[in-house]
Design an enzyme around this catalytic site. Structure first.
Site, PDB file in Angstrom:
ATOM      1  N   HIS A 162       1.390  -3.541  15.180  1.00 16.52           N
ATOM      2  CA  HIS A 162       1.947  -2.429  14.396  1.00 16.52           C
ATOM      3  C   HIS A 162       1.953  -1.211  15.303  1.00 16.52           C
ATOM      4  O   HIS A 162       0.903  -0.789  15.788  1.00 16.52           O
ATOM      5  CB  HIS A 162       1.104  -2.165  13.147  1.00 16.52           C
ATOM      6  N   GLU A 198       6.795  -5.756   8.409  1.00 14.32           N
ATOM      7  CA  GLU A 198       6.038  -5.244   7.271  1.00 14.32           C
ATOM      8  C   GLU A 198       6.448  -3.809   6.924  1.00 14.32           C
ATOM      9  O   GLU A 198       5.646  -2.881   7.050  1.00 14.32           O
ATOM     10  CB  GLU A 198       4.538  -5.301   7.570  1.00 14.32           C
ATOM     11  N   LYS A 218       0.809  -1.221   0.000  1.00 11.13           N
ATOM     12  CA  LYS A 218       0.000   0.000   0.000  1.00 11.13           C
ATOM     13  C   LYS A 218       0.839   1.267   0.000  1.00 11.13           C
ATOM     14  O   LYS A 218       0.390   2.317  -0.482  1.00 11.13           O
ATOM     15  CB  LYS A 218      -0.932   0.025   1.209  1.00 11.13           C
TER      16      LYS A 218
END
Length: 389
Positions: free
Chosen positions: A180, A255, A52
């Site tokens: 996250h 990530e 993204k």
């Protein structure tokens, strides 16, 4: 680490002459450097690039060749990577709330790793992708992050044991946990706190008969921003040390998005209008809030400008984009050297959440992207050295 790709004035002028403006210039060599830097400082961690942040095909293919895996968030991203020949085993569908179309695409393409953070998601996954491997996303608050993703995602630690049990009862492969800490987190503190929480949750799960084998530490690794000094090597060293301390036998994923692509792209934009309004200087650019500068709204990013002006006193100015919407104002009171019509501006470090969130509002096309390594032959050897630092 060579932590930023930045064009020289000569390169900016020649590229604008050759390809026009606005123009985005991507360095795949910088993508490689950024990936290899993370791999070196987080040894043994499997990197899943967050598509993204910038789904440009040159970035994705470069990372695929380096051995990267990929964090995908939609059916569109899964299909795009599948069309590039990237195997489903290298993808994790890391959207805690998935669409029916997304789950159908995952099943059709063979993507079989997922994240979730709620009871409602369990039955959706169990029905669409029975036996799928799942990671439960844990909420770890970090208000210091540029974008605090935990306001929207993550199960409270107290709810984790029950959600793990429900996932197991539904026949899913309960593989581990993920978190996250938020975007552009400039210290290791939030990661260390999250790792401690997850260690406790791993131990509690073991008592309940689980053998959790994966921990995904998310992304959020920062890039240089205006007026911000970051010891990224030191920060990653702290994170790696804690990972080895708390999870020596666990498979670790991360990530990264912004860190991989953010410093690898430059924007060349041009002044298309100047005027005085309400006793302040205004400059209109050929790229704006609905285009590359969309990151101002969606990513809260403040861009640096390089005007190549020297010896002139900076003045406060308002910058606006080319659309006919009065919302399309990029900055107010931004200090900049006086500019003139047709002046070129270089905007470095604009590779993340820029072209990815750009629109074609008002009929303006998305800004063209070219690859620096494919065009640098246009420059003399001396110019090449000056153009990428």
């Amino acid at each position: 680490m060579e932590n930023i790709f930045k064009l020289s004035q000569g390169a900016v002028e020649k590229l604008a002459e050759q390809y026009g403006s606005p123009l985005l210039v991507l360095s795949v060599d910088q993508i490689k450097r950024n990936y290899q830097f993370l791999a070196e400082h987080l040894p043994g961690v499997q990197l899943y690039y967050a598509v993204k942040a910038n789904p440009d095909e040159h970035i994705v293919r470069t990372l695929a060749d380096l051995g990267s895996c990929f964090d995908v968030a939609s059916d569109g991203e899964m299909q795009a990577l599948t069309d590039m020949g990237i195997e489903p085993q290298r993808m994790v569908y890391a959207n805690p709330v998935k669409t029916a179309g997304g789950l159908a695409t995952a099943r059709r393409t063979g993507v079989n790793k997922f994240t979730f953070d709620s009871e409602s998601e369990i039955q959706k996954m169990a029905k669409a992708v029975p036996g799928g491997a799942v990671l439960l996303r844990v909420r770890v608050d970090n208000p210091k992050a540029l974008v605090d993703l935990n306001k929207k995602f993550g199960a409270h630690p107290e709810d984790v044991p029950q959600l793990l049990r429900l996932a197991r009862e539904a026949g899913l492969d309960v593989a581990g946990l993920c978190f996250h800490v938020g975007s552009q987190s400039v210290s290791a503190e939030a990661y260390l706190d999250a790792l401690k929480i997850c260690r406790r949750l791993f131990d509690e799960a073991a008592k309940d008969g689980f053998s959790l084998r994966v921990l995904d530490i998310g992304g959020g690794f920062p890039i240089p921003a205006l007026n911000e000094a970051i010891d990224i090597a030191g920060m990653l060293g702290e994170i790696n040390g804690a990972v080895r301390q708390y999870f020596p036998e666990t498979e670790i994923w991360a990530e990264p998005g912004r860190f991989i692509c953010g410093t690898a792209v430059n924007l060349i934009t041009q002044v298309i209008g100047t005027q005085r309004r309400n006793n302040q200087q205004w400059y209109f650019l050929d790229d704006g809030l609905y285009g590359t500068f969309s990151a101002i709204i969606f990513d809260h990013w403040e861009f640096a400008f390089e005007t190549f002006k020297t010896g002139q006193k900076k003045v406060p100015a308002t910058f606006a984009g080319p659309s006919c919407d009065s919302l399309d104002i990029l900055f107010r009171d931004k200090l900049v050297e006086p500019l003139e019509l047709d002046d070129l501006i270089l905007v470095p470090a604009c590779g993340s959440y820029t072209s990815a969130s750009a629109t074609v509002f008002n009929g303006f096309a998305k800004t063209r992207i070219i690859v620096w390594e494919e065009v640098r032959h246009l420059f003399a050897a001396s110019e090449q050295l000056a153009a990428a630092v």
